[in-house]
Scaffold this motif. Structure first.
Motif, PDB file in Angstrom:
ATOM      1  N   VAL B 241     -66.053 -12.073  62.199  1.00  0.00           N
ATOM      2  CA  VAL B 241     -66.291 -10.984  61.250  1.00  0.00           C
ATOM      3  C   VAL B 241     -67.143 -11.439  60.080  1.00  0.00           C
ATOM      4  CG1 VAL B 241     -64.279  -9.595  61.786  1.00  0.00           C
ATOM      5  CG2 VAL B 241     -64.078 -11.447  60.097  1.00  0.00           C
ATOM      6  N   ARG B 242     -67.951 -10.499  59.603  1.00  0.00           N
ATOM      7  CA  ARG B 242     -68.739 -10.736  58.397  1.00  0.00           C
ATOM      8  C   ARG B 242     -68.064 -10.019  57.235  1.00  0.00           C
ATOM      9  NH1 ARG B 242     -74.425  -7.931  57.350  1.00  0.00           N
ATOM     10  NH2 ARG B 242     -72.957  -6.263  56.847  1.00  0.00           N
ATOM     11  N   PRO B 243     -67.552 -10.761  56.262  1.00  0.00           N
ATOM     12  CA  PRO B 243     -66.937 -10.084  55.113  1.00  0.00           C
ATOM     13  C   PRO B 243     -68.020  -9.431  54.251  1.00  0.00           C
ATOM     14  CG  PRO B 243     -66.875 -12.482  54.830  1.00  0.00           C
ATOM     15  CD  PRO B 243     -67.527 -12.226  56.152  1.00  0.00           C
ATOM     16  N   PRO B 244     -67.776  -8.238  53.725  1.00  0.00           N
ATOM     17  CA  PRO B 244     -68.781  -7.589  52.879  1.00  0.00           C
ATOM     18  C   PRO B 244     -68.845  -8.209  51.491  1.00  0.00           C
ATOM     19  CG  PRO B 244     -66.809  -6.236  52.977  1.00  0.00           C
ATOM     20  CD  PRO B 244     -66.584  -7.389  53.919  1.00  0.00           C
ATOM     21  N   MET B 245     -67.708  -8.764  51.052  1.00  0.00           N
ATOM     22  CA  MET B 245     -67.699  -9.424  49.746  1.00  0.00           C
ATOM     23  C   MET B 245     -67.518 -10.905  50.000  1.00  0.00           C
ATOM     24  SD  MET B 245     -65.757  -6.807  47.179  1.00  0.00           S
ATOM     25  CE  MET B 245     -64.361  -6.459  48.252  1.00  0.00           C
ATOM     26  N   THR B 246     -68.620 -11.625  49.847  1.00  0.00           N
ATOM     27  CA  THR B 246     -68.654 -13.041  50.190  1.00  0.00           C
ATOM     28  C   THR B 246     -68.360 -13.870  48.941  1.00  0.00           C
ATOM     29  OG1 THR B 246     -71.039 -12.803  49.923  1.00  0.00           O
ATOM     30  CG2 THR B 246     -70.207 -12.812  52.159  1.00  0.00           C
ATOM     31  N   GLY B 247     -67.082 -14.001  48.648  1.00  0.00           N
ATOM     32  CA  GLY B 247     -66.676 -14.716  47.436  1.00  0.00           C
ATOM     33  C   GLY B 247     -66.370 -16.182  47.704  1.00  0.00           C
ATOM     34  N   TRP B 248     -66.222 -16.923  46.626  1.00  0.00           N
ATOM     35  CA  TRP B 248     -66.041 -18.377  46.777  1.00  0.00           C
ATOM     36  C   TRP B 248     -64.751 -18.735  47.488  1.00  0.00           C
ATOM     37  CZ3 TRP B 248     -63.908 -21.994  42.569  1.00  0.00           C
ATOM     38  CH2 TRP B 248     -62.982 -21.339  41.748  1.00  0.00           C
ATOM     39  N   MET B 249     -63.715 -17.896  47.375  1.00  0.00           N
ATOM     40  CA  MET B 249     -62.459 -18.229  48.058  1.00  0.00           C
ATOM     41  C   MET B 249     -62.530 -17.962  49.559  1.00  0.00           C
ATOM     42  SD  MET B 249     -60.261 -19.738  46.206  1.00  0.00           S
ATOM     43  CE  MET B 249     -60.708 -20.371  44.592  1.00  0.00           C
ATOM     44  N   GLY B 250     -63.601 -17.318  49.997  1.00  0.00           N
ATOM     45  CA  GLY B 250     -63.834 -17.133  51.416  1.00  0.00           C
ATOM     46  C   GLY B 250     -64.871 -18.114  51.957  1.00  0.00           C
ATOM     47  N   HIS B 251     -65.304 -19.031  51.089  1.00  0.00           N
ATOM     48  CA  HIS B 251     -66.301 -20.042  51.477  1.00  0.00           C
ATOM     49  C   HIS B 251     -65.599 -21.175  52.224  1.00  0.00           C
ATOM     50  CE1 HIS B 251     -69.412 -23.154  50.994  1.00  0.00           C
ATOM     51  NE2 HIS B 251     -70.251 -22.186  50.654  1.00  0.00           N
ATOM     52  N   GLU B 252     -66.308 -21.818  53.099  1.00  0.00           N
ATOM     53  CA  GLU B 252     -65.664 -22.903  53.858  1.00  0.00           C
ATOM     54  C   GLU B 252     -65.285 -24.089  52.965  1.00  0.00           C
ATOM     55  OE1 GLU B 252     -69.419 -25.461  55.773  1.00  0.00           O
ATOM     56  OE2 GLU B 252     -67.834 -24.685  57.054  1.00  0.00           O
ATOM     57  N   ALA B 253     -65.977 -24.246  51.841  1.00  0.00           N
ATOM     58  CA  ALA B 253     -65.664 -25.354  50.921  1.00  0.00           C
ATOM     59  C   ALA B 253     -65.860 -24.871  49.485  1.00  0.00           C
ATOM     60  CB  ALA B 253     -66.563 -26.556  51.208  1.00  0.00           C
ATOM     61  N   PRO B 254     -64.889 -24.110  48.964  1.00  0.00           N
ATOM     62  CA  PRO B 254     -65.080 -23.475  47.644  1.00  0.00           C
ATOM     63  C   PRO B 254     -65.398 -24.472  46.543  1.00  0.00           C
ATOM     64  CG  PRO B 254     -63.023 -22.712  48.658  1.00  0.00           C
ATOM     65  CD  PRO B 254     -63.576 -23.786  49.535  1.00  0.00           C
ATOM     66  N   PHE B 255     -64.813 -25.674  46.631  1.00  0.00           N
ATOM     67  CA  PHE B 255     -64.957 -26.596  45.515  1.00  0.00           C
ATOM     68  C   PHE B 255     -66.115 -27.568  45.671  1.00  0.00           C
ATOM     69  CE2 PHE B 255     -60.691 -24.906  45.385  1.00  0.00           C
ATOM     70  CZ  PHE B 255     -60.713 -24.372  44.112  1.00  0.00           C
ATOM     71  N   ALA B 256     -66.934 -27.326  46.693  1.00  0.00           N
ATOM     72  CA  ALA B 256     -68.184 -28.072  46.784  1.00  0.00           C
ATOM     73  C   ALA B 256     -69.228 -27.406  45.886  1.00  0.00           C
ATOM     74  CB  ALA B 256     -68.676 -28.102  48.221  1.00  0.00           C
ATOM     75  N   PHE B 257     -68.996 -26.152  45.509  1.00  0.00           N
ATOM     76  CA  PHE B 257     -69.919 -25.425  44.634  1.00  0.00           C
ATOM     77  C   PHE B 257     -71.348 -25.421  45.170  1.00  0.00           C
ATOM     78  CE2 PHE B 257     -66.436 -26.966  41.897  1.00  0.00           C
ATOM     79  CZ  PHE B 257     -65.950 -25.757  41.461  1.00  0.00           C
ATOM     80  N   ASP B 258     -71.470 -25.350  46.490  1.00  0.00           N
ATOM     81  CA  ASP B 258     -72.799 -25.172  47.083  1.00  0.00           C
ATOM     82  C   ASP B 258     -73.403 -23.865  46.596  1.00  0.00           C
ATOM     83  OD1 ASP B 258     -72.564 -27.414  48.647  1.00  0.00           O
ATOM     84  OD2 ASP B 258     -71.770 -26.318  50.385  1.00  0.00           O
ATOM     85  N   LEU B 259     -74.733 -23.816  46.570  1.00  0.00           N
ATOM     86  CA  LEU B 259     -75.363 -22.548  46.190  1.00  0.00           C
ATOM     87  C   LEU B 259     -75.412 -21.568  47.357  1.00  0.00           C
ATOM     88  CD1 LEU B 259     -78.268 -23.587  43.782  1.00  0.00           C
ATOM     89  CD2 LEU B 259     -75.938 -22.853  43.237  1.00  0.00           C
ATOM     90  N   ASP B 260     -75.278 -22.074  48.586  1.00  0.00           N
ATOM     91  CA  ASP B 260     -75.342 -21.190  49.754  1.00  0.00           C
ATOM     92  C   ASP B 260     -73.963 -20.883  50.310  1.00  0.00           C
ATOM     93  OD1 ASP B 260     -78.172 -20.963  49.801  1.00  0.00           O
ATOM     94  OD2 ASP B 260     -78.272 -22.996  50.634  1.00  0.00           O
ATOM     95  N   TYR B 261     -73.822 -19.665  50.725  1.00  0.00           N
ATOM     96  CA  TYR B 261     -72.528 -19.218  51.259  1.00  0.00           C
ATOM     97  C   TYR B 261     -72.385 -19.571  52.724  1.00  0.00           C
ATOM     98  CZ  TYR B 261     -68.848 -16.092  52.881  1.00  0.00           C
ATOM     99  OH  TYR B 261     -67.712 -15.587  53.456  1.00  0.00           O
ATOM    100  N   LYS B 262     -71.235 -20.187  53.048  1.00  0.00           N
ATOM    101  CA  LYS B 262     -70.866 -20.386  54.458  1.00  0.00           C
ATOM    102  C   LYS B 262     -69.445 -19.891  54.613  1.00  0.00           C
ATOM    103  CE  LYS B 262     -73.604 -24.555  55.375  1.00  0.00           C
ATOM    104  NZ  LYS B 262     -73.501 -25.333  54.104  1.00  0.00           N
ATOM    105  N   PRO B 263     -69.216 -18.951  55.528  1.00  0.00           N
ATOM    106  CA  PRO B 263     -67.868 -18.387  55.632  1.00  0.00           C
ATOM    107  C   PRO B 263     -66.861 -19.423  56.099  1.00  0.00           C
ATOM    108  CG  PRO B 263     -69.243 -17.603  57.441  1.00  0.00           C
ATOM    109  CD  PRO B 263     -70.147 -18.356  56.507  1.00  0.00           C
ATOM    110  N   ALA B 264     -65.660 -19.343  55.551  1.00  0.00           N
ATOM    111  CA  ALA B 264     -64.549 -20.166  56.025  1.00  0.00           C
ATOM    112  C   ALA B 264     -64.246 -19.779  57.460  1.00  0.00           C
ATOM    113  CB  ALA B 264     -63.320 -19.929  55.153  1.00  0.00           C
ATOM    114  N   SER B 265     -63.620 -20.677  58.190  1.00  0.00           N
ATOM    115  CA  SER B 265     -63.202 -20.286  59.529  1.00  0.00           C
ATOM    116  C   SER B 265     -61.949 -19.433  59.392  1.00  0.00           C
ATOM    117  CB  SER B 265     -62.923 -21.518  60.388  1.00  0.00           C
ATOM    118  OG  SER B 265     -61.786 -22.180  59.908  1.00  0.00           O
ATOM    119  N   GLY B 266     -61.822 -18.474  60.300  1.00  0.00           N
ATOM    120  CA  GLY B 266     -60.614 -17.665  60.340  1.00  0.00           C
ATOM    121  C   GLY B 266     -60.543 -16.603  59.265  1.00  0.00           C
TER     122      GLY B 266
END
Lengths: 406, 406
Positions: B241-266
């Protein structure tokens, strides 16, 4: 550890420290990540849980006016950020509010496709704006430039300029008024993220003519971990914006249970679901500490704390390189330094009772919250820092190996 | 008032009443609007506020594992709704979760444009789906039919069938398994809103092969006013699924503070912002009351309470007309009646210690929550109802004139 410092002698905010429940054994320089518990909040929460919820039950919506909490809390925050009453609501998370506000702004500029931001923005703002562009699939582009290049990148292609006023890593502060003016001259709308501004220094949203803003409830506003966030819509937009999430709490008559959506008048239309009464009540109570405070006094003390910290660290810890602007006029209420083993250094500091935080790859960050931090704390923190560096305490295996989580 | 009833004698849930802080002077038949405070929650909240927040401060994210609260609480809810571990997260509001899930579902069916729902759905679900269609501006249509016409309206035009299992007004319950199967046969995805289901009776999301679900934390789950909601994504979709709101808590590594979004698994990718620790902790604690409870026992008692209420009201209050299905197999855990002066009647009932609620234009609604309601309560409520109707207590000016707020 220093217990007194001459600069604390005439501090008009000195008495405020007693309004907070600070642990005895720490110097807390991380109020820009999670604010300290105001001392009266536990009793207030007990009242809300045991009596408002426990005894009033469903009647609480009327008896305690829970339904208006987002506006009541919003109006209290409005005063701190230079916004008119009725333009701020406390709701949802900062990220969700960025989504709502950027979407609403794009809808007001249908012929433009560019969202401009900078690489110093907090990543979630960039993620959510990029995700929105993808979701809409209408050719929007998120353009990200270096913070110092923002002004030059403002062109008449822009729909929205989306910036965080204070850089979460470096403390660098954008000139809100000048950039807003420049964007308006180019026909764009402007959204400011005040995560590291609200409660930290005077903000003047109305004076800067900002169109939209969002901000965080759990940093300088001390609302507790994951506290509700807030959003601002300028008076000239608030009856025209189209919310992307059209929920019942943004309906003009939520309890009529009509099948058709009609937006509420004003900023209320940006509300979505049922307000989180427990966490909004904690934030509401936490804001009491600002009731008798002059934001000018907060700023004055913040500058004094930051300047002292910079001076002392540079004199006594030459291995640390200042990342924050030296000029206070373009700095928020934090000071960051670079150190190659920054993560291990911060772990050692925390183990020794000085709490700041670390931001990858090599930045140690110290937040100065004038309501509960003193110049004596600054001196105490520098002393620990100096000792840790002199004794290479950070160079122990446990600090280098531990898994970074926050 | 009845204090004992023979049907309560062998109730395996009888002891559970002591786990709740019920006010002494009310019969509370509104747990389907706001659940009762579990007795241990105030002490737990005090611990969270004073110690977890107050003493751990920023270290609480690690020391108390706040960051995983959405999954931990989600897994506890999963057990109650027949979902596998790792498929549910507790987050945001129900309305926001409807937005996320419907958007994600549409994205999985790019060639289809119809969202089908029914007029018995809770209005906010309809508002937000309609608003999403307008936001996307890609030709989506929200089609709303009568509840009894849903099955016939399932065609291969459908992208998503979006239904609330139990009608908030009437208590009518859709056949989740049959409708899901029918929609799947037509190539559509299905989202179930479990606001009036979760904690009220056994739900089997996995067995019904549901694609998505959302639900409410403050009704039968007793999480407190405005508690966090939850959402479910089926195992076969959760990594796509593609979340419509791609927030940092849905990022695969929220605390890496990457500038690019990568969805978390699951299902974590459906998280957005910082979790609301205080309100999630209240919900987490509230769920303890379900730990040793068999959902089958809850359903058995719910049916018994509802049947008794219907029988007694119909025998003693003939002016009330049953709105809820008479057949328990298609009914949730509430009973509604129609009465032309329903609003004034409910006000009179509340003034006399029987709390239910009113839904415009003329429905009085009574929720039966087996964990803390007894057959004796049912008899006590009917007695009050009978007296109020016999004495026309509802026909007083104060009850007819008072402004309806909830």
């Amino acid at each position: 550890m220093h217990t007194t410092h001459p600069l604390d002698a005439n501090d008009p905010l000195a008495a405020k420290r007693a309004a907070f429940s600070l642990p005895d054994d720490v110097i807390y320089l991380d109020g820009n990540s999670l604010g300290v518990l105001p001392a009266h909040v536990p009793a207030r929460m007990q009242e809300v849980v045991a009596n408002e919820w426990g005894q009033s039950l469903i009647r609480g919506w009327n008896e305690h006016n829970w339904i208006d909490l987002p506006q009541r809390v919003g109006n209290r925050i409005a005063r701190l950020v230079g916004a008119a009453p009725g333009t701020v609501v406390a709701c949802d998370s900062t990220t969700i509010n960025v989504f709502k506000v950027v979407s609403a702004a794009l809808n007001l500029r249908p012929d433009r496709k560019v969202i401009l931001s900078d690489s110093g923005n907090f990543p979630t703002d960039l993620y959510v704006a990029g995700g929105l562009a993808e979701l809409l699939d209408q050719g929007h582009e998120l353009r990200v430039v270096a913070p110092e290049d923002v002004e030059a990148a403002v062109t008449d292609e822009l729909a929205v300029l989306m910036l965080t006023q204070v850089d979460y890593k470096t403390g660098r502060r954008h000139d809100m008024k000048a950039l807003t003016e420049k964007a308006h001259a180019a026909g764009a709308l402007v959204m400011w993220d005040l995560a590291h501004s609200a409660g930290a220094f005077p903000v003047d949203l109305a004076g800067a003519n900002a169109d939209f803003a969002v901000g965080c409830g759990y940093k300088y506003l001390n609302g507790g971990p994951g506290a509700p966030a807030f959003l601002y819509v300028a008076p000239e937009h608030k009856n025209h914006v189209r919310p992307p999430m059209t929920g019942w709490m943004g309906h003009e008559a939520p309890f009529a249970f009509d099948l058709d959506y009609k937006p509420a008048s004003g900023v209320d239309r940006m509300r979505v679901g049922t307000p989180p009464v427990l966490s909004l009540s904690a934030l509401d109570a936490a804001l009491d500490v600002f009731d008798d405070v002059d934001m000018g006094d907060i700023r004055k003390k913040s500058v004094s704390l930051c300047e002292l910290f910079i001076k002392e660290v540079e004199a006594r810890c030459p291995d640390l390189k200042l990342v924050s602007p030296r000029n206070e006029a373009v700095r928020g209420s934090q000071v960051s330094f670079r150190f190659k083993e920054g993560y291990a250094l911060m772990q050692a500091l925390i183990a020794n009772g000085v709490i700041g935080d670390f931001r990858a790859p090599d930045t140690v960050r110290f937040g100065f919250t004038p309501l509960y931090i003193s110049h004596a704390d600054v001196m105490g923190a520098v002393e620990k820092l100096e000792t840790i560096l002199a004794d290479r305490l950070w160079d122990r295996d446990e600090f280098k190996k531990r898994q970074k989580v926050t």
